[in-house]
Write a protein that holds these residues in place. Structure first.
Motif, PDB file in Angstrom:
ATOM      1  N   ARG A  49       0.841  -1.256  -0.095  1.00  0.00           N
ATOM      2  CA  ARG A  49       0.092   0.008   0.009  1.00  0.00           C
ATOM      3  C   ARG A  49       0.702   1.300   0.103  1.00  0.00           C
ATOM      4  NH1 ARG A  49      -2.349   2.771   4.188  1.00  0.00           N
ATOM      5  NH2 ARG A  49      -1.452   1.300   5.804  1.00  0.00           N
ATOM      6  N   HIS A  50       1.990   1.070   0.665  1.00  0.00           N
ATOM      7  CA  HIS A  50       2.911   2.375   0.733  1.00  0.00           C
ATOM      8  C   HIS A  50       3.468   2.988  -0.761  1.00  0.00           C
ATOM      9  CE1 HIS A  50       2.958   3.067   4.998  1.00  0.00           C
ATOM     10  NE2 HIS A  50       3.038   1.813   5.341  1.00  0.00           N
ATOM     11  N   PHE A  51       3.527   1.699  -1.305  1.00  0.00           N
ATOM     12  CA  PHE A  51       4.163   1.857  -2.843  1.00  0.00           C
ATOM     13  C   PHE A  51       3.190   2.392  -3.913  1.00  0.00           C
ATOM     14  CE2 PHE A  51       7.369  -0.403  -0.802  1.00  0.00           C
ATOM     15  CZ  PHE A  51       8.626  -0.012  -1.125  1.00  0.00           C
ATOM     16  N   PHE A  52       1.985   1.753  -3.584  1.00  0.00           N
ATOM     17  CA  PHE A  52       0.969   2.266  -4.445  1.00  0.00           C
ATOM     18  C   PHE A  52       0.549   3.889  -4.291  1.00  0.00           C
ATOM     19  CE2 PHE A  52      -0.605  -2.304  -4.983  1.00  0.00           C
ATOM     20  CZ  PHE A  52      -0.171  -2.218  -6.418  1.00  0.00           C
ATOM     21  N   ARG A  53       0.482   4.227  -2.924  1.00  0.00           N
ATOM     22  CA  ARG A  53       0.282   5.528  -2.434  1.00  0.00           C
ATOM     23  C   ARG A  53       1.335   6.573  -2.894  1.00  0.00           C
ATOM     24  NH1 ARG A  53      -2.873   5.460   3.191  1.00  0.00           N
ATOM     25  NH2 ARG A  53      -5.034   4.575   2.616  1.00  0.00           N
ATOM     26  N   ALA A  54       2.602   6.046  -2.828  1.00  0.00           N
ATOM     27  CA  ALA A  54       3.640   7.073  -3.266  1.00  0.00           C
ATOM     28  C   ALA A  54       3.408   7.626  -4.379  1.00  0.00           C
ATOM     29  CB  ALA A  54       4.904   6.310  -2.945  1.00  0.00           C
ATOM     30  N   GLY A  55       2.755   6.791  -5.732  1.00  0.00           N
ATOM     31  CA  GLY A  55       2.980   7.455  -6.983  1.00  0.00           C
ATOM     32  C   GLY A  55       3.935   6.496  -7.732  1.00  0.00           C
ATOM     33  N   GLY A  56       3.758   6.302  -9.058  1.00  0.00           N
ATOM     34  CA  GLY A  56       4.835   5.820 -10.014  1.00  0.00           C
ATOM     35  C   GLY A  56       4.972   4.266  -9.554  1.00  0.00           C
ATOM     36  N   ALA A  57       3.961   3.483  -8.991  1.00  0.00           N
ATOM     37  CA  ALA A  57       4.063   2.163  -8.756  1.00  0.00           C
ATOM     38  C   ALA A  57       3.860   1.015  -9.831  1.00  0.00           C
ATOM     39  CB  ALA A  57       3.106   1.750  -7.724  1.00  0.00           C
ATOM     40  N   SER A  58       3.489   1.826 -11.089  1.00  0.00           N
ATOM     41  CA  SER A  58       3.423   0.844 -12.172  1.00  0.00           C
ATOM     42  C   SER A  58       4.813   0.462 -12.758  1.00  0.00           C
ATOM     43  CB  SER A  58       2.538   1.688 -13.240  1.00  0.00           C
ATOM     44  OG  SER A  58       3.085   2.703 -13.423  1.00  0.00           O
ATOM     45  N   GLY A  59       5.619   1.382 -12.541  1.00  0.00           N
ATOM     46  CA  GLY A  59       7.036   0.889 -13.117  1.00  0.00           C
ATOM     47  C   GLY A  59       7.872   0.206 -12.087  1.00  0.00           C
ATOM     48  N   THR A  60       7.271  -0.457 -10.735  1.00  0.00           N
ATOM     49  CA  THR A  60       7.857  -1.053  -9.847  1.00  0.00           C
ATOM     50  C   THR A  60       7.342  -2.081  -9.437  1.00  0.00           C
ATOM     51  OG1 THR A  60       8.967   1.021  -8.733  1.00  0.00           O
ATOM     52  CG2 THR A  60       8.772  -0.955  -7.462  1.00  0.00           C
ATOM     53  N   ILE A  61       5.835  -2.245  -9.601  1.00  0.00           N
ATOM     54  CA  ILE A  61       5.227  -3.404  -9.133  1.00  0.00           C
ATOM     55  C   ILE A  61       4.940  -4.254 -10.224  1.00  0.00           C
ATOM     56  CG2 ILE A  61       3.457  -4.480  -7.580  1.00  0.00           C
ATOM     57  CD1 ILE A  61       3.482  -1.798  -6.059  1.00  0.00           C
ATOM     58  N   ALA A  62       5.322  -5.430 -10.533  1.00  0.00           N
ATOM     59  CA  ALA A  62       4.949  -6.342 -11.577  1.00  0.00           C
ATOM     60  C   ALA A  62       3.404  -7.016 -11.044  1.00  0.00           C
ATOM     61  CB  ALA A  62       5.916  -7.456 -11.782  1.00  0.00           C
ATOM     62  N   LYS A  63       3.645  -7.182  -9.404  1.00  0.00           N
ATOM     63  CA  LYS A  63       2.420  -8.098  -9.262  1.00  0.00           C
ATOM     64  C   LYS A  63       2.245  -7.820  -7.699  1.00  0.00           C
ATOM     65  CE  LYS A  63       2.460 -12.399  -8.238  1.00  0.00           C
ATOM     66  NZ  LYS A  63       2.421 -14.058  -8.229  1.00  0.00           N
ATOM     67  N   ALA A  64       0.880  -7.840  -7.100  1.00  0.00           N
ATOM     68  CA  ALA A  64       0.689  -7.749  -5.818  1.00  0.00           C
ATOM     69  C   ALA A  64      -0.204  -8.652  -5.488  1.00  0.00           C
ATOM     70  CB  ALA A  64       0.407  -6.369  -5.298  1.00  0.00           C
ATOM     71  N   MET A  65       0.079  -9.871  -4.522  1.00  0.00           N
ATOM     72  CA  MET A  65      -1.018 -10.468  -4.456  1.00  0.00           C
ATOM     73  C   MET A  65      -1.064 -10.960  -2.850  1.00  0.00           C
ATOM     74  SD  MET A  65       0.529 -14.481  -5.127  1.00  0.00           S
ATOM     75  CE  MET A  65      -0.752 -14.838  -4.007  1.00  0.00           C
ATOM     76  N   SER A  66      -2.252 -11.697  -2.280  1.00  0.00           N
ATOM     77  CA  SER A  66      -2.300 -12.045  -1.004  1.00  0.00           C
ATOM     78  C   SER A  66      -3.207 -13.379  -1.141  1.00  0.00           C
ATOM     79  CB  SER A  66      -3.067 -10.925  -0.215  1.00  0.00           C
ATOM     80  OG  SER A  66      -3.495 -11.644   1.241  1.00  0.00           O
ATOM     81  N   ALA A  67      -2.847 -14.588  -0.745  1.00  0.00           N
ATOM     82  CA  ALA A  67      -3.447 -15.583  -0.683  1.00  0.00           C
ATOM     83  C   ALA A  67      -3.715 -15.942   0.412  1.00  0.00           C
ATOM     84  CB  ALA A  67      -2.336 -16.841  -1.059  1.00  0.00           C
ATOM     85  N   TYR A  68      -4.975 -15.141   0.903  1.00  0.00           N
ATOM     86  CA  TYR A  68      -5.367 -15.265   2.404  1.00  0.00           C
ATOM     87  C   TYR A  68      -5.976 -16.661   2.777  1.00  0.00           C
ATOM     88  CZ  TYR A  68      -6.971 -13.136   6.775  1.00  0.00           C
ATOM     89  OH  TYR A  68      -7.147 -12.994   8.014  1.00  0.00           O
ATOM     90  N   ASP A  69      -6.779 -17.339   1.735  1.00  0.00           N
ATOM     91  CA  ASP A  69      -7.316 -18.566   2.120  1.00  0.00           C
ATOM     92  C   ASP A  69      -6.343 -19.598   2.231  1.00  0.00           C
ATOM     93  OD1 ASP A  69     -10.050 -20.014   1.861  1.00  0.00           O
ATOM     94  OD2 ASP A  69      -8.566 -21.211   0.734  1.00  0.00           O
ATOM     95  N   LYS A  70      -6.248 -20.545   3.025  1.00  0.00           N
ATOM     96  CA  LYS A  70      -5.211 -21.446   3.346  1.00  0.00           C
ATOM     97  C   LYS A  70      -5.373 -22.384   1.973  1.00  0.00           C
ATOM     98  CE  LYS A  70      -5.230 -21.240   8.267  1.00  0.00           C
ATOM     99  NZ  LYS A  70      -5.438 -22.163   9.508  1.00  0.00           N
ATOM    100  N   ASP A  71      -6.379 -22.863   1.425  1.00  0.00           N
ATOM    101  CA  ASP A  71      -6.393 -23.910   0.267  1.00  0.00           C
ATOM    102  C   ASP A  71      -5.612 -22.969  -0.867  1.00  0.00           C
ATOM    103  OD1 ASP A  71      -7.561 -25.721   1.815  1.00  0.00           O
ATOM    104  OD2 ASP A  71      -9.585 -25.281   1.379  1.00  0.00           O
ATOM    105  N   PHE A  72      -6.068 -21.723  -0.998  1.00  0.00           N
ATOM    106  CA  PHE A  72      -5.364 -21.206  -2.119  1.00  0.00           C
ATOM    107  C   PHE A  72      -3.900 -21.107  -2.057  1.00  0.00           C
ATOM    108  CE2 PHE A  72      -9.571 -20.090  -3.751  1.00  0.00           C
ATOM    109  CZ  PHE A  72      -9.595 -19.437  -4.938  1.00  0.00           C
ATOM    110  N   SER A  73      -3.429 -20.809  -0.733  1.00  0.00           N
ATOM    111  CA  SER A  73      -1.981 -20.632  -0.358  1.00  0.00           C
ATOM    112  C   SER A  73      -1.335 -21.830  -0.640  1.00  0.00           C
ATOM    113  CB  SER A  73      -1.930 -20.235   1.130  1.00  0.00           C
ATOM    114  OG  SER A  73      -0.387 -19.986   1.395  1.00  0.00           O
TER     115      SER A  73
END
Length: 488
Positions: free
Chosen positions: A45-69
């Motif tokens: 979230r800090h990187f998204f809010r700072a601006g210019g994240a499209s050039g840094t973040i290829a993917k952001a994910m959260s496998a919160y469900d244990k089966d998905f994880s």
């Protein structure tokens, strides 16, 4: 040119979180992924809010469900998710995806990274405060080998939202430090607490690896954690690698020996061997679930007011060579050591010590800073299922053997001592060797420093050769450099 005014003082100008994230975002070469599972979905979230994240973040994910994880990273043998093994799987998996999906032909200048964490915050009943593993795998130049920084943290705050925010700050500090402070790992450690307070979280384990950290001794980094007040104790195993104390002590019987071990002597090892043989015969002790740890307090590492890091490595090498685990703590009093162990186990514990140490325990002056004084300290020390295994001592003047039956504590403490002795909290080590009782570490150290002979027979077998071969404790008055330290 920056304006200065007469009277200005030097201070560390700590970049804001936004500045840290933005500096990384604006770098056209730094590119990577964020994988945050469990309660740790705040760093990105800090990187998204700072601006210019499209050039840094290829993917952001959260496998919160244990089966998905499990489907993504695979199931753990122990069924747990907040573990170092899980974090390492996440880092490896996400980096492999980066390498497979982004060809070097199209991205010749990219510096890849993957940041990951697996965290559990405070539970609803507020009994378990939460902990987590955090790490980054990254390059510092295109097509370069990967480096890793992996740490374990414990939350001190009692609100889940605050813990999540704290984790986001820590993650941002880690990523920034990994790229811009990797040449100064000691400072990198301190910078992890930028915009944070030590009352918010504890970092109790950290490991650096990779080419940019090839000269980093992780044991010294552990020492920095204690020295900087980031944690109360750190631990490493016989192979010299940092280990998580909670993992080692969890639900185990613990036998601890405290000392300076400068150097370790035959008396130290005799005390260990005899007390261990007695400890494992106790009804409530399971030999297969027993851990022995040699503990060195931070005060024992100080020389002329400063911590002598080379001295620390010397002691650690000797103890590890004898197959022992070592704990470095910030605990002055024994009862604090027992309190620390009690966080991880309710099983029986033992302390092995000499007569002089036990006498000091019954000295009131060490407890004047505690509101309940010595009674509070002893309540914490002996309330738990603990026994003291006492190694006897020869009186230098009379030659009398002193043990639990005839030792003299301060008069006001006499009845209190008798109470614990009567209730079986203090037990004599009955097997001992009188021929080694006049051996003291300080005398061995003096003999080594002065070039005297004869000290070789006062240390465990093989230890003298290590001291000579690796120039420990100033044996040849030449320091042992990290590049020449013995491989464990």
């Amino acid at each position: 040119m920056e304006i200065t005014i007469k009277g200005d003082k030097e201070f560390d100008d700590i970049p804001s979180l936004k500045s840290k994230a933005l500096r990384i975002n604006l770098n056209e070469n730094i590119y990577g992924t964020f994988a945050e599972i469990g309660a740790g979905q705040e760093t990105c979230r800090h990187f998204f809010r700072a601006g210019g994240a499209s050039g840094t973040i290829a993917k952001a994910m959260s496998a919160y469900d244990k089966d998905f994880s499990d489907a993504i990273y695979g199931a753990e043998d122990d069924g747990r998710y907040v573990t170092e093994a899980r974090l390492r799987k996440m880092l490896s998996h996400e980096m492999n995806l980066m390498e497979n999906r982004l060809t070097r032909e199209n991205n010749p200048n990219k510096i890849f990274f993957t940041y990951a964490n697996t965290v559990a915050t405070i539970d609803f009943a507020k009994q378990f405060k939460g902990h987590g593993w955090v790490g980054i795998k990254y390059q510092v130049e295109e097509n370069g080998d990967y480096n890793e920084i992996i740490l374990h943290l414990r939350f001190k705050e009692t609100d889940a939202r605050l813990q999540q925010e704290t984790l986001g700050v820590l993650g941002t500090n880690l990523i920034y430090g990994a790229f811009y402070k990797y040449n100064e790992p000691k400072k990198l450690l301190r910078y992890l607490y930028d915009h944070l307070d030590k009352d918010q979280l504890e970092i109790d384990t950290i490991n650096f690896s990779g080419p940019v950290f090839k000269n980093v001794d992780n044991r010294l980094m552990s020492l920095q954690l204690v020295k900087n007040g980031m944690t109360d104790a750190v631990m490493f195993g016989p192979d010299g690698t940092n280990v998580l104390p909670a993992k080692v002590f969890y639900k185990k019987n613990i036998l601890a020996l405290r000392g300076s071990f400068r150097p370790v002597t035959k008396v130290n090892m005799a005390m260990y061997e005899k007390s261990y043989n007695m400890f494992i015969k106790e009804n409530k002790v399971d030999k297969e679930k027993t851990v022995v740890v040699f503990e060195i307090t931070l005060s024992n590492l100080r020389a002329e007011g400063e911590i002598d890091e080379q001295d620390f490595i010397d002691r650690a090498d000797l103890l590890c060579s004898l197959g022992q685990s070592v704990m470095i703590s910030n605990f002055q009093e024994y009862f604090k050591v027992v309190e620390y162990f009690s966080k991880y186990t309710k099983a029986r514990m033992g302390l092995a010590m000499g007569v002089s140490n036990l006498i000091d325990i019954f000295d009131e002056k060490y407890y004047r800073h505690i509101s309940g004084g010595i009674l509070e300290a002893f309540g914490k020390l002996f309330f738990k299922d603990l026994k003291v295994y006492l190694y006897p001592m020869l009186d230098a003047k009379t030659g009398e053997l002193i043990n639990s039956e005839n030792l003299k504590v301060y008069p006001r403490m006499k009845e209190l001592y008798k109470f614990f002795k009567y209730n079986g909290k203090v037990i004599d080590i009955e097997e001992y060797d009188e021929s080694i009782m006049n051996i003291f570490s300080r005398e061995i150290l003096r003999m080594i420093t002065d070039g005297e002979r004869g000290w070789e027979d006062m240390v465990p077998e093989g230890t003298a050769d290590l001291i000579k071969d690796y120039r420990l404790f100033g044996y040849t008055r030449k320091p042992l450099t990290l590049s020449r330290k013995r491989k464990l």
